[in-house]
Design an enzyme around this catalytic site. Sequence first.
Site, PDB file in Angstrom:
ATOM      1  N   GLY A 383       0.879  -0.993   0.087  1.00  0.00           N
ATOM      2  CA  GLY A 383      -0.005  -0.072  -0.025  1.00  0.00           C
ATOM      3  C   GLY A 383       0.998   1.400  -0.008  1.00  0.00           C
ATOM      4  N   SER A 385       2.537   4.907   1.215  1.00  0.00           N
ATOM      5  CA  SER A 385       2.858   5.392   2.457  1.00  0.00           C
ATOM      6  C   SER A 385       1.976   6.162   3.298  1.00  0.00           C
ATOM      7  CB  SER A 385       4.057   6.140   2.089  1.00  0.00           C
ATOM      8  OG  SER A 385       5.128   5.529   1.331  1.00  0.00           O
ATOM      9  N   GLY A 386       2.012   5.808   4.531  1.00  0.00           N
ATOM     10  CA  GLY A 386       0.971   6.459   5.406  1.00  0.00           C
ATOM     11  C   GLY A 386      -0.060   5.764   5.645  1.00  0.00           C
ATOM     12  N   THR A 390       3.636   0.131   8.498  1.00  0.00           N
ATOM     13  CA  THR A 390       4.642   0.119   9.763  1.00  0.00           C
ATOM     14  C   THR A 390       4.073   0.078  11.094  1.00  0.00           C
ATOM     15  OG1 THR A 390       6.169   1.489   8.487  1.00  0.00           O
ATOM     16  CG2 THR A 390       6.592   1.442  10.805  1.00  0.00           C
ATOM     17  N   GLU A 513      10.991  -3.136   3.969  1.00  0.00           N
ATOM     18  CA  GLU A 513      11.576  -2.562   3.087  1.00  0.00           C
ATOM     19  C   GLU A 513      13.174  -2.639   3.105  1.00  0.00           C
ATOM     20  OE1 GLU A 513      10.071  -0.631   0.666  1.00  0.00           O
ATOM     21  OE2 GLU A 513       8.165  -0.102   1.695  1.00  0.00           O
TER      22      GLU A 513
END
Length: 613
Positions: A383, A385-386, A390, A513
């Site tokens: 997806g 970022s944000g 994470t 990553e």
Amino acid sequence: MTHSPTPPSATLADGASAPPASLWRLIRSAQPSLGLLALACVATLVAVAGTLYFPVLTRQFVDELGSAGLRARAVAELAGVLLGSTAAGALAGWLVARVGHAMVATLRLGLIDKLLRLPVAAFDRESSGEQVSRVVSDCESISELVTRQMINMLSGVLLLVGSMVVLLLLDVQLTLTLLGCVAGAFAVVIPVAFLLDGLSRRIQNETARLGGLLTQVLSEIRLVKAYTAERRERERGRTHVEGIRRLGLRVAGINVALEPLMGLATSVAIVVILVVGTARVSRGEISIGTLTAFILYIFNIANPLVQLTQFTAGWQKAKGASSRIGAIMAEADEETRAGTAEVPALAALEFRDVTFGYPGRDAPVLHAVDLHFPPGTTTALVGASGNGKTTVLSLIERFYAPTEGDILYGGTSISGFPLAAWRSRIGYVAQTAPIMPGTVRDNITYGLSGVYSDDRVRAAAEQAGALSFIERMPEGLDTVLLEQGNNLSGGQRQRIAIARMFLRNPEILILDEATSALDSETEHQVRIALESLMQGRTNIVVAHRLSTVMHADRIYFLEDGRISGMGRHEELVAMHPPYARLVARQFRQGPELAALDGIATEAPIRTLRQVNS
């Protein structure tokens, strides 16, 4: 099962004063040596007694000098009292310094231990530089107050009281005259001294902010220079430095005003005592020795006034320091022993209706997320970022607890496992592959319990494809690595991190990553090492490069903190438009080509080029 993030501890504002109870608690926690402090107090009493007795001896010496002449015994007594008082004062200073250094060490070790026990959320609220300042500067302020300033205050009070008693016994009229001068000095000095209140605390806060800025800038110096941001960071530093300078000038101005005021008060007192005393000596009411003693006692009164002023400033500074240290100490620790359940071997990891929002943010990052990571499989999180990828990893590591819902491992909530036992089952390979201070060996064995032979460390390095470049280093495994691994390439840092994972042998492997910052050749080398590492583990992969997740057993697509798609690569390409667009964008082809079987090869870009030709 519902969890709530630990609320941040209330911190005192810059201008707020910590209650004395907080300061005393910190002092007790520092465990100052009461025996050494008692001995220092005795030495101080001896020094004060000698200081008080010296003018009395001087009075007798001066009075006898005219009639009996210079006597060796009187000179010896004067010298003995003076040297004894000086030696006692020096001994008190040495004992206090010894206690002070021990207190600073105890406070700093306690604060370091506390910082390491705090949850990750606690580090989201204050920069590392400011926390370093608490360890370095604030602990020093508290120790300074308890040792040197306290002893100075004790000696100052004793000198003041003792001097006034002796002066009253010598001559009441001259004593009252001297008291008038002292009262005038107090009337001026005390209001000026109170202006120091809060200034020292503000200087400490501004210094901590400067430390935080410098820590951040110097740790990212390559970014600063690459973007020619030296001028910007210089101006940011100048703002804090200028603030410290202005506050320092205000403190210096007060101190500069106090010293001449005390000197002026002392000079006025001497002149007044000389005028009044000389008149009384000429009338035969007092002796010249008594007048001499009075002159000496003036200094015994002036010096304690300065010491008391310094104690006031030190008290304010220590109160400010204790408020900041106390705020850190009041933070809740990570619940390392919150659970007692035994962690099962290689079980399924599940997110059940998990919602999570970071403290201080209005909107949640994850919304009622359900995830399933079967044992021994590879699951990818994809997806933009944000969107919460994470955050999912942070929740697995128990850096944070879900706001709602629960995370299960083998059917048991992970909050039910002892924290160390749970984290020991997880291996984390990040994009940056951080390097800690120390040697190559220290970094490969970092955080691992037990002793590892050179053969085991080399075997792990060989499995990770790192042994060849390690052996080319000047000291091999004993080569000292620079800060942040600056004498290593990105691929070398990654392979050292992978070697650590081979030694750690985790059941759950998280790859965040792990190859995104590498060139094609290095990525290929690292991927070979990762493929070997991933065998027989539950693998969770976060990647923007879809070529690294195409062969995952399951892919979850996150949008706005929700799971919008789930399945294998081919299924998502066919059934999930956002994923298909992402594939097409990365491979610069239409969605219909992305659906071809050829895209699911280990070299998708090369395959697509062959299709075009």
